[in-house]
Design an enzyme around this catalytic site. Structure first.
Site, mmCIF file in Angstrom:
data_model
loop_
_atom_site.group_PDB
_atom_site.id
_atom_site.type_symbol
_atom_site.label_atom_id
_atom_site.label_comp_id
_atom_site.label_asym_id
_atom_site.label_seq_id
_atom_site.Cartn_x
_atom_site.Cartn_y
_atom_site.Cartn_z
ATOM 1 N N ASP A 174 4.432 6.029 -5.362
ATOM 2 C CA ASP A 174 3.753 5.670 -7.226
ATOM 3 C C ASP A 174 2.596 7.048 -7.202
ATOM 4 O OD1 ASP A 174 1.300 4.634 -5.551
ATOM 5 O OD2 ASP A 174 1.044 3.443 -7.417
ATOM 6 N N ASP A 219 5.732 4.060 0.217
ATOM 7 C CA ASP A 219 4.247 4.319 0.311
ATOM 8 C C ASP A 219 3.856 2.486 0.024
ATOM 9 O OD1 ASP A 219 1.690 5.238 0.153
ATOM 10 O OD2 ASP A 219 2.036 4.438 -1.669
ATOM 11 N N THR A 249 0.321 1.333 -1.204
ATOM 12 C CA THR A 249 -0.437 0.781 -2.352
ATOM 13 C C THR A 249 0.219 0.714 -3.525
ATOM 14 O OG1 THR A 249 -2.166 1.570 -0.966
ATOM 15 C CG2 THR A 249 -2.057 0.977 -3.690
#
Length: 833
Positions: A721, A520, A522
């Site tokens: 996250d 991912d 961000t």
């Protein structure tokens, strides 16, 4: 007739075989087959047999398994509640080879399957506060230093009870020295036969020395090592054949043969007799074998305590006390008394007692024990701090946000403990081999006896007996069984000390095979600490301050990092917050709600489409100028009209570029999937030299991408996250969560990186490679040891080199085989990952 029943209590193939055999022996049963995965038994019978008869048979067999009608609700109580011992452990025991999976016992003893000593679970709670007692009056026990109320003497710290682990070690050590004390004279008497004109025969005749050897052997056989025969008997009775089956048969045959030879010498042919007319006795072989096996058990007991040292070291990090601030007054309290919201004072050099946030002051904190990174981290007001980390040289106040088992340290300890007890898929190989191992060895020993008895040199029967015993003694199924769990236990602990938390052994094994990594953007590649860089307006009637006002007001009800950044910026700019309600977060797109009665939407182009707001080319061009710099742009629509935008920057983590390069050098393809737009994603990908990326990805798109790659035969790891990453994390072969992310992401993942950067993935891969290499080494050592050792013991080298293996040497080799596997596993502790 054929009936299917539910079987409770099975945990492994050994259990399945045992239940199958027990049910098959019942009168009237023509066939019984048991399915371990379904926990079902299909029983064929000549006529109907009441279920009570099956229940009685299993109960008579020890009661570890029970049989019920399918679908019948039943309660079981495998583990009785016992009073917790005053020791360092928990009073719960398990087999180090996990023969019965997660099954535990409430008493110390030995495993009913493999016979090895049960190991006590580590107490996952921090050790309680030190208590003090009077040397003269032990009934006086206090929680703090002082003087005895009876005699006035100074109180001294109480010594905690020994753990079950230490008690087992000390008990074995005591028995070992007793065995040595009696075995040594037997060995000297037996070996004196090699001396010319044996001086011992001037004192007593050989037959009397044989009686002395017999007398000296009794404490060794019936006290110091009697447990081996108990385990051997139990293994044969339950047909869970193991190492102790072989030891019991081998040493037992040698000892019983010697006793029988002394009592009835005329029963034996002359081949078995000495020149003095007495039968050759093997008391020295039996006692030396048993003593050496006992030595192996002592060394194993000591080595076992080192394999779970990581959990013990983590437990040492947990502080016992804290300084609580109440109405401006400081008072020392036990860690268990801290509640959520309490304000605590952390002094220089102290351990941080619980997870929380700094409310006053600034400091530097050594987080190496949790993240594995040696450089202290600077912290100030509103920064998070974790239990067990060490404060630098400045005092600060903090608010408790997570206490007890909810703290990061407690979760790490729990995860490490659970993972070290899990089974890796590669262990199935060892389990399969072990299932056939003991019967094959017994057959080889019988064949060895026959071959030597028929074709061996004189005295043929003596050679046959000695070599058959050597075959039984040198075989070591335990070395095979320990190969995987020991490496897993040490490897998981090593990972925890470096900020890599492994949920189970399967993840550790799969990580070694990963060839594709999805990341991912961000919070994974970037720091996940977004900041507002600019706010713009597309409508001349609405000022930038008003745009900010609407954005901050709507986002005040969101916990998303981007929302928090805009709210923080709004407060810094003294924006007036308007009334907002009807808030709704649209995953992968943005947020919507009502602000001052207006329908408001904030997010990406897909969010604008959902809000029926039209993006003009001019708006897109202005947004792209920022997106090409790697910034995120969110549009603001009021009542279906796009009126402004906010530009948010998120710095790329310093470790990301190097970590991605290291992973690519290991042959792993790295793909970035992000919900951000194409231009922002491309700017980040270009900076990191990432050729493969996809933008504007919704959670379902990420999940589909994982499935697509898996269909192509790829072994996929996914690192993320956020909540939007959870489906892909769960679907991937290995889900990797950033410890800085959401609880949902961490729960969905098999590996968690405490520090939350991509360098942790490099560590996880290195750890996985090291552990799998170590497991394969252990399996190789165990297999090659048995493959070479058994033929040599059988006398394969005798026709060519005249070499025979004494049963005593075989016992020494067998004892050290398991110890060598554990020692090799412990090498992982010094591995640099």
């Amino acid at each position: 007739m054929k009936h299917t029943y539910h079987i409770h209590g099975m945990t492994c193939n050994g259990c399945r075989n045992h239940v199958e055999q027990t049910l098959s022996k019942i009168e009237g049963v023509t066939n019984a087959s048991v399915d371990l995965e379904k926990a079902e038994a299909t029983i064929e019978m000549q006529a109907h047999i009441p279920i009570e008869k099956f229940q009685d048979a299993l109960k008579a067999d020890g009661g570890r398994y029970s049989i019920h009608q399918n679908g019948e609700h039943h309660h079981t109580h495998d583990k009785k509640k016992v009073e917790q011992p005053k020791a360092k452990g928990t009073g719960t025991f398990y087999c180090p080879m996990h023969c019965e999976g997660d099954k535990t016992y409430d008493q110390p003893g030995d495993c009913p399957v493999c016979g090895m000593d049960l190991v006590e679970e580590v107490n996952l709670k921090a050790t309680s506060n030190t208590q003090y007692t009077c040397p003269m009056h032990p009934e006086i026990v206090k929680d703090e230093l002082g003087s005895c109320p009876i005699c006035g003497m100074d109180l001294v710290p109480m010594e905690p009870d020994l753990s079950a682990e230490e008690k087992t070690y000390k008990k074995l050590l005591k028995k070992f020295w007793i065995a040595v004390a009696f075995t040594l004279p037997i060995f000297i008497i037996a070996m004196s036969e090699m001396l010319p004109n044996n001086p011992l025969y001037d004192v007593l005749e050989l037959k009397y020395w044989n009686w002395i050897q017999f007398a000296l052997s009794i404490p060794v056989v019936f006290y110091a090592t009697w447990m081996f025969f108990e385990r051997a008997y139990r293994s044969i009775k339950t047909w869970n054949l193991n190492m102790f089956t072989l030891i019991g048969i081998g040493a037992g045959v040698a000892w019983l043969f010697s006793v029988f030879g002394m009592l009835v010498p005329d029963f034996f042919p002359n081949q078995f007799k000495t020149e003095a007319g007495t039968v050759h006795v093997y008391f020295e072989a039996a006692t030396v074998i048993l003593t050496l096996v006992l030595l192996g058990q002592v060394l194993e007991a000591r080595a076992h305590s080192k394999t779970n040292s990581a959990v013990k070291e983590l437990l040492k990090l947990a502080p016992n006390k804290a300084v609580k601030v109440v109405d401006g007054e400081e008072q020392e309290v036990a860690i268990d008394e801290i509640e959520l919201g309490d304000i605590l004072r952390v002094k220089p050099g102290d351990k941080i007692p619980v997870d929380g946030v700094i409310t006053e002051g600034e400091t530097s904190i050594d987080e190496s024990m949790i993240t594995g990174e040696p450089i202290p981290v600077n912290k100030s007001t509103d920064d998070k701090v974790s239990s067990g980390t060490i404060n630098g040289n400045q005092s600060f106040l903090m608010k408790a946000e997570k206490v007890g088992s909810d703290t990061l340290l407690s979760q790490i300890i729990q995860m490490v403990n659970n993972a070290s007890r899990s089974r890796a898929p590669i262990q199935k190989l060892a389990d399969t081999v072990s299932g056939y191992f003991v019967p094959i060895v017994v057959i080889i020993a019988a064949v060895t006896f026959g071959v030597w008895a028929i074709w061996g040199p004189e005295p043929a029967y003596v050679y046959a007996l000695v070599n058959a015993i050597a075959v039984l003694i040198i075989a070591c199924p335990c070395a095979l069984g320990l190969a995987t769990p020991m490496s897993v236990m040490v490897g998981v602990g090593k990972g925890a000390q470096n900020g890599v938390l492994i949920k189970n052994a399967e993840a550790l094994e799969k990580m070694d095979k990963v060839d594709t990594l999805i990341v991912d953007k961000t919070g994974t590649i970037t720091e996940g600490k977004p900041t507002v860089e600019t706010v713009g307006s597309f409508d001349s009637k609405i000022t930038e301050n008003e745009v900010l006002q609407f954005i901050a007001s709507l986002n005040s009800q969101s916990e998303h990092p981007l929302a928090e950044a805009t709210v923080k910026y709004g407060k810094e700019q003294n924006a007036e917050f308007l009334k907002a309600d009807g808030f709704n977060a649209v995953t992968g797109k943005g947020v919507e709600g009502k602000v001052n009665g207006n329908e408001v939407a904030l997010g990406n182009a897909k969010m604008m489409e959902q809000a029926n707001a039209t993006l003009t080319e001019a708006m897109e061009n202005e947004a792209q100028s920022y997106q090409k710099q790697g910034k995120t742009v969110s549009y603001l629509a009021i009542d279906a009209n796009i009126v402004g935008y906010v530009v948010i920057g998120d710095k790329i983590k310093e470790t990301s570029a190097k970590a991605i390069k290291d992973l690519q050098n290991k042959g792993i393809a790295v793909i970035m999937l992000t919900g951000d737009n194409h231009d922002t994603a491309k700017a980040v990908a270009d900076e990191l030299n990432l050729a493969d990326f996809q933008a504007s990805m919704l959670p379902e798109n990420k999940l589909q991408e994982v499935e697509k790659l898996q269909e192509q035969g790829k072994v996929v790891a996914m690192a993320g996250d956020g909540i939007n990453d959870a489906p892909a994390l769960a679907k991937s072969d290995v889900g990797i969560a950033m410890g800085t992310g959401t609880d949902v992401a961490i729960e969905s993942a098999a590996i968690t990186l405490v520090k939350g950067d991509l360098h942790g993935i490099v560590k996880a891969r290195n750890l996985s490679e090291a552990v799998m290499r170590n497991i394969k080494q252990n399996l190789f050592f165990a297999m090659i040891y048995n493959t070479l050792g058994i033929p040599i013991a059988a006398g394969l080298l005798y026709p060519f080199f005249g070499i025979l293996l004494s049963p005593m040497i075989a016992a020494l080799a067998m004892s050290f085989s398991s110890v060598s596997v554990i020692a090799n596993s412990l090498r992982l502790k010094s591995k640099n990952i």
